[in-house]
Design a protein around this motif. Structure first.
Motif, PDB file in Angstrom:
ATOM      1  N   THR A   1      10.296   3.223  -1.410  1.00  0.00           N
ATOM      2  CA  THR A   1       9.444   4.131  -2.012  1.00  0.00           C
ATOM      3  C   THR A   1       9.473   4.697  -3.342  1.00  0.00           C
ATOM      4  O   THR A   1      10.898   4.620  -3.903  1.00  0.00           O
ATOM      5  CB  THR A   1       8.856   5.328  -1.183  1.00  0.00           C
TER       6      THR A   1
ATOM      7  N   LYS B   1       0.781  -1.202   0.139  1.00  0.00           N
ATOM      8  CA  LYS B   1       0.264   0.086  -0.039  1.00  0.00           C
ATOM      9  C   LYS B   1       0.846   1.218  -0.048  1.00  0.00           C
ATOM     10  O   LYS B   1       0.755   2.068  -0.713  1.00  0.00           O
ATOM     11  CB  LYS B   1      -1.053   0.107   1.165  1.00  0.00           C
ATOM     12  N   LYS B   2       1.867   1.246   1.035  1.00  0.00           N
ATOM     13  CA  LYS B   2       2.733   2.625   1.170  1.00  0.00           C
ATOM     14  C   LYS B   2       4.081   2.418   0.447  1.00  0.00           C
ATOM     15  O   LYS B   2       4.831   3.460   0.760  1.00  0.00           O
ATOM     16  CB  LYS B   2       2.643   3.066   2.401  1.00  0.00           C
TER      17      LYS B   2
END
Length: 115
Positions: free
Chosen positions: A91, A58-59
């Motif tokens: 990320t 998700k992140k």
């Protein structure tokens, strides 16, 4: 989950590109690795054992070399990245450097070769 190609086709172009970059580096180092599954995740398989999986969460993105020893061996190249026993997280804004990917893949490949 399906093969790496199937998995990537279900992601956004940016997410697929971020993941495919890591697989491309792994394939350069271990060209004989093939697509398969490791612990239910799409992965590169080398000599019948999972070499590397990269998954979108998700992140973040999760990198799984299927070995806490590989993560420990690559730790000097992972400064500034969240990592635990068997995973490394990054990320899109803070991608995993090529040398860190090479360190993870090389450590896992060498581990498989030694077993």
């Amino acid at each position: 989950m399906a093969t790496i190609d199937d998995y990537l086709s279900d992601l956004t172009d940016d997410d697929a590109a971020a993941i495919d970059r890591l697989y491309a580096i792994a394939r350069e180092l271990v060209p004989e690795a093939e697509q398969g599954k490791g612990y239910g995740m799409p992965a590169l398989i080398y000599r019948g054992k999972p070499l590397l999986s990269v998954i979108r969460a998700k992140k973040h993105f999760g990198v799984y070399p299927f070995s806490q020893d590989a993560v420990a061996a690559a730790a000097p190249a992972l400064d500034g990245f969240d990592h635990a026993k068997g995973t490394v997280r990054f990320t899109a804004d803070h991608p995993l450097p090529d040398d860190a990917v090479r360190a993870l893949v090389t450590a896992r490949r060498d581990q498989i070769d030694g077993s």
